[in-house]
Design a protein around this motif. Structure first.
Motif, PDB file in Angstrom:
ATOM      1  N   PRO A 239      24.174 -20.747  -6.949  1.00  0.00           N
ATOM      2  CA  PRO A 239      24.322 -19.347  -6.553  1.00  0.00           C
ATOM      3  C   PRO A 239      23.446 -19.011  -5.351  1.00  0.00           C
ATOM      4  O   PRO A 239      22.297 -19.460  -5.262  1.00  0.00           O
ATOM      5  N   ARG A 240      24.002 -18.246  -4.458  1.00  0.00           N
ATOM      6  CA  ARG A 240      23.291 -17.916  -3.229  1.00  0.00           C
ATOM      7  C   ARG A 240      22.294 -16.781  -3.436  1.00  0.00           C
ATOM      8  O   ARG A 240      21.165 -16.850  -2.938  1.00  0.00           O
ATOM      9  N   TYR A 241      22.719 -15.755  -4.155  1.00  0.00           N
ATOM     10  CA  TYR A 241      21.885 -14.548  -4.285  1.00  0.00           C
ATOM     11  C   TYR A 241      21.178 -14.583  -5.634  1.00  0.00           C
ATOM     12  O   TYR A 241      21.820 -14.468  -6.679  1.00  0.00           O
ATOM     13  N   ARG A 242      19.858 -14.734  -5.603  1.00  0.00           N
ATOM     14  CA  ARG A 242      19.109 -15.000  -6.818  1.00  0.00           C
ATOM     15  C   ARG A 242      18.114 -13.888  -7.125  1.00  0.00           C
ATOM     16  O   ARG A 242      17.704 -13.124  -6.254  1.00  0.00           O
ATOM     17  N   ARG A 243      17.728 -13.848  -8.396  1.00  0.00           N
ATOM     18  CA  ARG A 243      16.723 -12.893  -8.868  1.00  0.00           C
ATOM     19  C   ARG A 243      15.665 -13.680  -9.639  1.00  0.00           C
ATOM     20  O   ARG A 243      15.984 -14.474 -10.520  1.00  0.00           O
ATOM     21  N   ALA A 244      14.397 -13.441  -9.313  1.00  0.00           N
ATOM     22  CA  ALA A 244      13.291 -14.099 -10.013  1.00  0.00           C
ATOM     23  C   ALA A 244      12.295 -13.042 -10.481  1.00  0.00           C
ATOM     24  O   ALA A 244      12.173 -11.970  -9.880  1.00  0.00           O
ATOM     25  N   ILE A 245      11.594 -13.347 -11.559  1.00  0.00           N
ATOM     26  CA  ILE A 245      10.530 -12.490 -12.071  1.00  0.00           C
ATOM     27  C   ILE A 245       9.234 -13.293 -12.059  1.00  0.00           C
ATOM     28  O   ILE A 245       9.179 -14.397 -12.616  1.00  0.00           O
ATOM     29  N   PHE A 246       8.211 -12.744 -11.419  1.00  0.00           N
ATOM     30  CA  PHE A 246       6.891 -13.362 -11.399  1.00  0.00           C
ATOM     31  C   PHE A 246       5.932 -12.431 -12.119  1.00  0.00           C
ATOM     32  O   PHE A 246       5.717 -11.301 -11.694  1.00  0.00           O
ATOM     33  N   GLU A 247       5.375 -12.905 -13.241  1.00  0.00           N
ATOM     34  CA  GLU A 247       4.445 -12.117 -14.034  1.00  0.00           C
ATOM     35  C   GLU A 247       3.043 -12.686 -13.876  1.00  0.00           C
ATOM     36  O   GLU A 247       2.823 -13.872 -14.150  1.00  0.00           O
ATOM     37  N   SER A 248       2.104 -11.831 -13.452  1.00  0.00           N
ATOM     38  CA  SER A 248       0.772 -12.309 -13.109  1.00  0.00           C
ATOM     39  C   SER A 248      -0.299 -11.298 -13.516  1.00  0.00           C
ATOM     40  O   SER A 248      -0.389 -10.225 -12.932  1.00  0.00           O
ATOM     41  N   ARG A 249      -1.095 -11.656 -14.513  1.00  0.00           N
ATOM     42  CA  ARG A 249      -2.257 -10.832 -14.856  1.00  0.00           C
ATOM     43  C   ARG A 249      -3.321 -10.958 -13.779  1.00  0.00           C
ATOM     44  O   ARG A 249      -4.084 -10.024 -13.509  1.00  0.00           O
ATOM     45  N   ALA A 250      -3.391 -12.125 -13.140  1.00  0.00           N
ATOM     46  CA  ALA A 250      -4.369 -12.336 -12.071  1.00  0.00           C
ATOM     47  C   ALA A 250      -4.126 -11.371 -10.917  1.00  0.00           C
ATOM     48  O   ALA A 250      -5.080 -10.814 -10.345  1.00  0.00           O
ATOM     49  N   LEU A 251      -2.868 -11.154 -10.538  1.00  0.00           N
ATOM     50  CA  LEU A 251      -2.560 -10.193  -9.471  1.00  0.00           C
ATOM     51  C   LEU A 251      -2.985  -8.785  -9.861  1.00  0.00           C
ATOM     52  O   LEU A 251      -3.481  -8.017  -9.031  1.00  0.00           O
ATOM     53  N   HIS A 252      -2.788  -8.440 -11.120  1.00  0.00           N
ATOM     54  CA  HIS A 252      -3.187  -7.114 -11.609  1.00  0.00           C
ATOM     55  C   HIS A 252      -4.695  -6.928 -11.455  1.00  0.00           C
ATOM     56  O   HIS A 252      -5.155  -5.914 -10.897  1.00  0.00           O
ATOM     57  N   LEU A 253      -5.477  -7.900 -11.930  1.00  0.00           N
ATOM     58  CA  LEU A 253      -6.944  -7.787 -11.874  1.00  0.00           C
ATOM     59  C   LEU A 253      -7.441  -7.825 -10.433  1.00  0.00           C
ATOM     60  O   LEU A 253      -8.308  -7.039 -10.041  1.00  0.00           O
ATOM     61  N   ALA A 254      -6.888  -8.750  -9.638  1.00  0.00           N
ATOM     62  CA  ALA A 254      -7.379  -8.920  -8.270  1.00  0.00           C
ATOM     63  C   ALA A 254      -7.028  -7.721  -7.393  1.00  0.00           C
ATOM     64  O   ALA A 254      -7.855  -7.268  -6.586  1.00  0.00           O
ATOM     65  N   SER A 255      -5.822  -7.190  -7.528  1.00  0.00           N
ATOM     66  CA  SER A 255      -5.436  -6.042  -6.698  1.00  0.00           C
ATOM     67  C   SER A 255      -6.289  -4.829  -7.028  1.00  0.00           C
ATOM     68  O   SER A 255      -6.667  -4.055  -6.134  1.00  0.00           O
ATOM     69  N   LYS A 256      -6.630  -4.630  -8.308  1.00  0.00           N
ATOM     70  CA  LYS A 256      -7.509  -3.529  -8.685  1.00  0.00           C
ATOM     71  C   LYS A 256      -8.897  -3.718  -8.101  1.00  0.00           C
ATOM     72  O   LYS A 256      -9.527  -2.758  -7.631  1.00  0.00           O
ATOM     73  N   ALA A 257      -9.386  -4.956  -8.103  1.00  0.00           N
ATOM     74  CA  ALA A 257     -10.730  -5.225  -7.570  1.00  0.00           C
ATOM     75  C   ALA A 257     -10.788  -4.949  -6.074  1.00  0.00           C
ATOM     76  O   ALA A 257     -11.727  -4.304  -5.578  1.00  0.00           O
ATOM     77  N   VAL A 258      -9.805  -5.428  -5.323  1.00  0.00           N
ATOM     78  CA  VAL A 258      -9.793  -5.200  -3.876  1.00  0.00           C
ATOM     79  C   VAL A 258      -9.612  -3.710  -3.580  1.00  0.00           C
ATOM     80  O   VAL A 258     -10.249  -3.163  -2.670  1.00  0.00           O
ATOM     81  N   ALA A 259      -8.774  -3.045  -4.360  1.00  0.00           N
ATOM     82  CA  ALA A 259      -8.542  -1.608  -4.147  1.00  0.00           C
ATOM     83  C   ALA A 259      -9.817  -0.806  -4.384  1.00  0.00           C
ATOM     84  O   ALA A 259     -10.133   0.118  -3.627  1.00  0.00           O
ATOM     85  N   ALA A 260     -10.560  -1.152  -5.429  1.00  0.00           N
ATOM     86  CA  ALA A 260     -11.810  -0.437  -5.707  1.00  0.00           C
ATOM     87  C   ALA A 260     -12.812  -0.633  -4.567  1.00  0.00           C
ATOM     88  O   ALA A 260     -13.555   0.285  -4.210  1.00  0.00           O
ATOM     89  N   ARG A 261     -12.811  -1.810  -3.969  1.00  0.00           N
ATOM     90  CA  ARG A 261     -13.747  -2.093  -2.878  1.00  0.00           C
ATOM     91  C   ARG A 261     -13.345  -1.396  -1.576  1.00  0.00           C
ATOM     92  O   ARG A 261     -14.189  -0.873  -0.844  1.00  0.00           O
ATOM     93  N   THR A 262     -12.036  -1.369  -1.296  1.00  0.00           N
ATOM     94  CA  THR A 262     -11.580  -0.817  -0.018  1.00  0.00           C
ATOM     95  C   THR A 262     -11.321   0.680  -0.088  1.00  0.00           C
ATOM     96  O   THR A 262     -11.137   1.325   0.943  1.00  0.00           O
ATOM     97  N   GLY A 263     -11.247   1.233  -1.313  1.00  0.00           N
ATOM     98  CA  GLY A 263     -11.075   2.666  -1.457  1.00  0.00           C
ATOM     99  C   GLY A 263      -9.644   3.153  -1.427  1.00  0.00           C
ATOM    100  O   GLY A 263      -9.391   4.351  -1.341  1.00  0.00           O
TER     101      GLY A 263
END
Length: 464
Positions: A239-263
């Motif tokens: 199939p040419r047109y695909r759908r994927a799901i990426f589940e990441s707790r690490a992205l959740h924790l890391a994005s919150k950490a960077v956001a808290a630092r950068t404001g």
């Protein structure tokens, strides 16, 4: 007063039972579509379906058929977009007709004793999603109760995208939950502006001036952008047109950490990370990304149910910079992107065609980002989790592939979905331009970038 019926057909599905639900509400009349509706209509025609939203939801709070009929009546009476039918003239002109009163039907699906009602509910949801709405004759909302042994186990709802969007559904559910428990009346007596009123407002001189200002912003970015986002097409089969799901707790924790630092909000951090990861994958910078903007932050539009979300255009230079600097650049670019994401889509199509002719090349805009989480603009707080915890969380991440699409209009889109204590990325991809292996590499690099950036404010993006 709701009245039982037999042998009803909803969305092409024949049901043995149903409830006729009368409704009445303001905003009746006929007129133009709003800019948001026009954009959705175009996308529906290109995709060949109604881009419907909804699904099957278990009922665990004891709600009855009468309760669900009351909810359907509330939606139909409260929101003019649920009472709108759309007619297309022989010349292609679109007109919406909003009814002041009428009848809808709540379908009822009875499951045989001993059968699991869950598959029946999901099967109905899938059938409705696959069946385009007849917008000239059908109300743009389908609703049914699934019943086992006389008790409601699931409610199935499907709504055409031309009647609402994710933000509009959130408005509807919030107002439903805040109804008076005795009378069923809404907390706010006056409904928000209906689609006919908004369409008329958008065609005033003030509305046209706002659209023209937005188009000037788009023109400046389009004239300075490189033509390509991805490489040439390579036939990789089906199939040419695909759908994927990426589940990441690490992205959740890391994005919150960077956001808290950068404001800034975690959503901006994720968008910045996406821009860097795509630039690393393609070698093309500055990043040019279409970002879905809800537009409900604009005065008078917060409580509107009909579709307001359209694409804004974001350009951000991710080269020769630290990741924190890219987050700051993304925040500034996103402010402009949101400000100028309110425009007449027909005029934008004309502008893009004119610029492509004048440049002698097509400016590709097939890289998209959509954060669908409510409250994703909130600024997180809290301590940075230990590096060991973040690295361990990376080992929990999962990439899975779902059902392919029959067709897809763009080349790469990442949508951020609501999930508890994790980031869920839904990736839509044309694999003839971005391969399955490249999607996997993009997700791994995206996650690695943010986990490293959580501990290193001066982390270079590695893009030149």
């Amino acid at each position: 007063m709701a009245v039982p019926v037999t042998e009803t057909v909803l969305g092409g599905v024949r049901m043995a039972d149903g409830i006729v639900v009368p409704f009445a509400g303001p905003g009746a009349g006929a007129g133009d579509l709003t800019w948001g509706q026009e954009k959705v209509w175009t996308l529906m025609r290109q995709a060949g379906n109604s881009l419907s939203m909804g699904g099957a939801v278990p009922v665990t709070d004891g709600r009855t058929i009468r309760d669900l009929a009351s909810e359907l009546g509330f939606f139909m009476s409260r929101y003019a977009s649920m009472r709108a039918r759309i007619h297309q003239g022989t010349d292609g002109t679109l007109t919406q007709e909003v009814s002041g009163s009428g009848q809808a039907v709540l379908g009822i699906v009875d499951v045989a004793d001993g059968d699991d009602p869950g598959p029946a509910a999901r099967r109905l949801a899938d059938q409705w999603e696959a069946t385009p709405f007849d917008h000239a004759r059908e109300w743009p909302i389908r609703m049914a109760a699934v019943r086992a042994r006389g008790l409601v186990t699931h409610v199935v709802v499907t709504i055409s995208h031309v009647a609402t969007d994710g933000g509009g559904i959130a408005v509807m559910l919030e107002e439903l939950s805040r109804r008076d428990p005795v009378t069923g009346q809404p907390k706010n007596p006056e409904p928000a502006m209906g689609p006919l009123e908004l369409a008329a407002l958008q065609r005033t001189p003030a509305g046209r001036r706002h659209s023209e200002a937005s188009l000037r912003h788009w023109e400046g970015l389009l004239r300075s952008a490189g033509p390509l986002r991805f490489g040439p097409r390579t036939d990789r089969g089906e199939p040419r047109y695909r759908r994927a799901i990426f589940e990441s707790r690490a992205l959740h924790l890391a994005s919150k950490a960077v956001a808290a630092r950068t404001g800034g909000p975690a959503s901006t951090v994720l968008l910045a990370g996406y821009a860097v990861a795509v630039a690393r994958l393609t070698g093309i910078t500055p990043a040019l990304i279409q970002v879905v903007v809800s537009n409900r932050f604009r005065p008078g539009l917060a409580e509107i149910s009909h579709p307001l979300s359209v694409n804004g255009l974001l350009m951000v230079d991710v080269a020769e910079a630290s990741f924190d600097e890219v987050v700051n650049r993304t925040q500034r670019a996103l402010a402009l992107c949101s400000k100028y994401a309110y425009y007449d889509p027909t005029r934008l199509d004309e502008l893009r065609a004119r610029i492509n002719r004048e440049r002698g090349e097509v400016i590709e805009l097939s890289c998209l980002f959509n954060d669908r989480r409510l409250g994703s603009d909130a600024k997180p707080t809290g301590p940075l989790p230990p590096r060991q915890e973040l690295e361990a969380a990376r080992g929990e991440s999962v990439l899975s592939w779902g059902q392919p699409f029959p067709t897809y209009l763009d080349k790469l889109m990442v949508q951020v979905g609501a999930a508890m204590d994790t980031v869920e990325l839904e990736v839509h991809v044309d694999t003839h331009h971005v391969s399955v292996d490249q999607v996997r590499a993009l997700m791994v690099d995206f996650e690695s970038l943010l986990v490293t950036a959580a501990f290193d404010p001066d982390l270079p993006t590695g893009v030149r």
